[in-house]
Motif scaffolding. Structure first.
Motif, PDB file in Angstrom:
ATOM      1  N   UNK A 239       0.847  -1.198   0.000  1.00  0.00           N
ATOM      2  CA  UNK A 239       0.000   0.000   0.000  1.00  0.00           C
ATOM      3  C   UNK A 239       0.886   1.254   0.000  1.00  0.00           C
ATOM      4  N   UNK A 240       0.414   2.314  -0.586  1.00  0.00           N
ATOM      5  CA  UNK A 240       1.215   3.524  -0.787  1.00  0.00           C
ATOM      6  C   UNK A 240       1.857   4.047   0.492  1.00  0.00           C
ATOM      7  N   UNK A 241       1.113   4.073   1.606  1.00  0.00           N
ATOM      8  CA  UNK A 241       1.670   4.637   2.837  1.00  0.00           C
ATOM      9  C   UNK A 241       2.846   3.806   3.353  1.00  0.00           C
ATOM     10  N   UNK A 242       2.795   2.494   3.164  1.00  0.00           N
ATOM     11  CA  UNK A 242       3.886   1.627   3.628  1.00  0.00           C
ATOM     12  C   UNK A 242       5.067   1.658   2.651  1.00  0.00           C
ATOM     13  N   UNK A 243       4.763   1.568   1.370  1.00  0.00           N
ATOM     14  CA  UNK A 243       5.828   1.556   0.364  1.00  0.00           C
ATOM     15  C   UNK A 243       6.625   2.849   0.336  1.00  0.00           C
ATOM     16  N   UNK A 244       5.947   3.961   0.543  1.00  0.00           N
ATOM     17  CA  UNK A 244       6.628   5.255   0.527  1.00  0.00           C
ATOM     18  C   UNK A 244       7.664   5.347   1.637  1.00  0.00           C
TER      19      UNK A 244
ATOM     20  N   UNK B  13      17.679   6.743   2.354  1.00  0.00           N
ATOM     21  CA  UNK B  13      18.468   6.953   3.560  1.00  0.00           C
ATOM     22  C   UNK B  13      17.941   7.987   4.539  1.00  0.00           C
ATOM     23  N   UNK B  14      16.661   8.331   4.454  1.00  0.00           N
ATOM     24  CA  UNK B  14      16.091   9.295   5.389  1.00  0.00           C
ATOM     25  C   UNK B  14      15.828   8.648   6.746  1.00  0.00           C
ATOM     26  N   UNK B  15      15.929   9.449   7.801  1.00  0.00           N
ATOM     27  CA  UNK B  15      15.585   8.981   9.138  1.00  0.00           C
ATOM     28  C   UNK B  15      14.066   9.062   9.297  1.00  0.00           C
ATOM     29  N   UNK B  16      13.565   8.438  10.346  1.00  0.00           N
ATOM     30  CA  UNK B  16      12.113   8.478  10.564  1.00  0.00           C
ATOM     31  C   UNK B  16      11.635   9.908  10.834  1.00  0.00           C
ATOM     32  N   UNK B  17      12.445  10.701  11.521  1.00  0.00           N
ATOM     33  CA  UNK B  17      12.070  12.098  11.772  1.00  0.00           C
ATOM     34  C   UNK B  17      11.992  12.885  10.469  1.00  0.00           C
TER      35      UNK B  17
ATOM     36  N   UNK C 203      11.453  11.669   7.434  1.00  0.00           N
ATOM     37  CA  UNK C 203      10.303  11.174   6.664  1.00  0.00           C
ATOM     38  C   UNK C 203       9.018  11.770   7.216  1.00  0.00           C
ATOM     39  N   UNK C 204       8.917  11.828   8.530  1.00  0.00           N
ATOM     40  CA  UNK C 204       7.720  12.412   9.161  1.00  0.00           C
ATOM     41  C   UNK C 204       7.531  13.863   8.711  1.00  0.00           C
ATOM     42  N   UNK C 205       8.621  14.613   8.664  1.00  0.00           N
ATOM     43  CA  UNK C 205       8.535  16.010   8.231  1.00  0.00           C
ATOM     44  C   UNK C 205       8.103  16.093   6.762  1.00  0.00           C
TER      45      UNK C 205
ATOM     46  N   UNK D 239       3.488  13.840   9.085  1.00  0.00           N
ATOM     47  CA  UNK D 239       2.927  12.983  10.127  1.00  0.00           C
ATOM     48  C   UNK D 239       3.939  12.891  11.279  1.00  0.00           C
ATOM     49  N   UNK D 240       3.595  12.146  12.309  1.00  0.00           N
ATOM     50  CA  UNK D 240       4.484  12.011  13.465  1.00  0.00           C
ATOM     51  C   UNK D 240       5.547  10.946  13.207  1.00  0.00           C
ATOM     52  N   UNK D 241       6.732  11.084  13.797  1.00  0.00           N
ATOM     53  CA  UNK D 241       7.767  10.056  13.654  1.00  0.00           C
ATOM     54  C   UNK D 241       7.287   8.675  14.107  1.00  0.00           C
ATOM     55  N   UNK D 242       6.449   8.628  15.141  1.00  0.00           N
ATOM     56  CA  UNK D 242       5.919   7.343  15.603  1.00  0.00           C
ATOM     57  C   UNK D 242       5.078   6.679  14.511  1.00  0.00           C
ATOM     58  N   UNK D 243       4.365   7.481  13.739  1.00  0.00           N
ATOM     59  CA  UNK D 243       3.572   6.950  12.633  1.00  0.00           C
ATOM     60  C   UNK D 243       4.483   6.327  11.583  1.00  0.00           C
ATOM     61  N   UNK D 244       5.592   6.997  11.291  1.00  0.00           N
ATOM     62  CA  UNK D 244       6.556   6.474  10.318  1.00  0.00           C
ATOM     63  C   UNK D 244       7.137   5.154  10.818  1.00  0.00           C
ATOM     64  N   UNK D 245       7.511   5.107  12.088  1.00  0.00           N
ATOM     65  CA  UNK D 245       8.072   3.864  12.648  1.00  0.00           C
ATOM     66  C   UNK D 245       7.047   2.729  12.595  1.00  0.00           C
ATOM     67  N   UNK D 246       5.780   3.040  12.871  1.00  0.00           N
ATOM     68  CA  UNK D 246       4.722   2.027  12.791  1.00  0.00           C
ATOM     69  C   UNK D 246       4.575   1.532  11.356  1.00  0.00           C
ATOM     70  N   UNK D 247       4.592   2.450  10.409  1.00  0.00           N
ATOM     71  CA  UNK D 247       4.470   2.054   9.002  1.00  0.00           C
ATOM     72  C   UNK D 247       5.660   1.203   8.567  1.00  0.00           C
TER      73      UNK D 247
END
Length: 169
Positions: free
Chosen positions: A108-113, A122-126, A128-130, A134-142
């Motif tokens: 799904x797009x949100x996970x693949x992205x 090579x982006x960090x979760x922070x 990617x969130x920016x 969305x929140x960094x926790x959301x990125x880590x969950x995805x």
């Protein structure tokens, strides 16, 4: 509108990233090339003043993701052959990773992205969130969900491939 020197510099600096991200999201070289062209045409015509190179890169990533999303939603895209029929077109430069990147493209797009941005770019979760707003926790969950789904999908692929090999014998 920008001048050609600025456009060429952006393409030289960020062109590979735009193409890889589009290929990762769409799983098809021809579509990725179309997105690449469209993103840089938009960049050439856009009047946004960028604060720094990071702002420019974020704009290119966001525009690439938006164009990929628009293409996936289009009636034309829904009526073309499924990804499995285009397997040979989505092969990355290292053949060992072909199955992996095809499976990532099918997420799904949100996970693949987030997978593409984290592992391919090579982006960090922070970061990617920016980029995604969305929140960094959301990125880590995805990322966690994507890894879990990839593991299941790839294990299923390998089991199916070995099962077919055993049936042939």
């Amino acid at each position: 509108m920008r001048d050609e020197t600025d456009l060429q510099a952006a393409m030289d600096t960020h062109g590979d990233m735009v193409y890889r991200l589009a290929l990762c999201r769409l799983g098809n070289r021809a579509d990725a090339e179309d997105i690449y062209q469209d993103v840089f045409i938009r960049y050439f015509r856009d009047a946004t003043r960028f604060r720094d190179e990071g702002h420019r890169k974020a704009w290119l990533i966001r525009t690439t993701l938006n164009r990929c999303r628009d293409l996936r939603r289009s009636a034309w895209f829904r009526h073309i052959a499924p990804l499995e029929d285009a397997a040979g077109q989505a092969v990355p430069t290292q053949e060992d990773y072909a199955d992996l990147w095809q499976t990532v493209a099918a997420l799904p797009a949100d996970l693949g992205t987030v997978v593409c941005l984290h592992y391919a770019e090579g982006y960090t979760t922070d970061e990617i969130a920016a980029l995604l707003g969305c929140r960094p926790a959301t990125v880590r969950t995805r990322l966690h969900r994507a890894r879990k789904k990839l593991k299941l999908d790839l294990e299923g692929y390998h089991h199916a491939a070995h099962g077919r090999a055993e049936q042939i014998k």
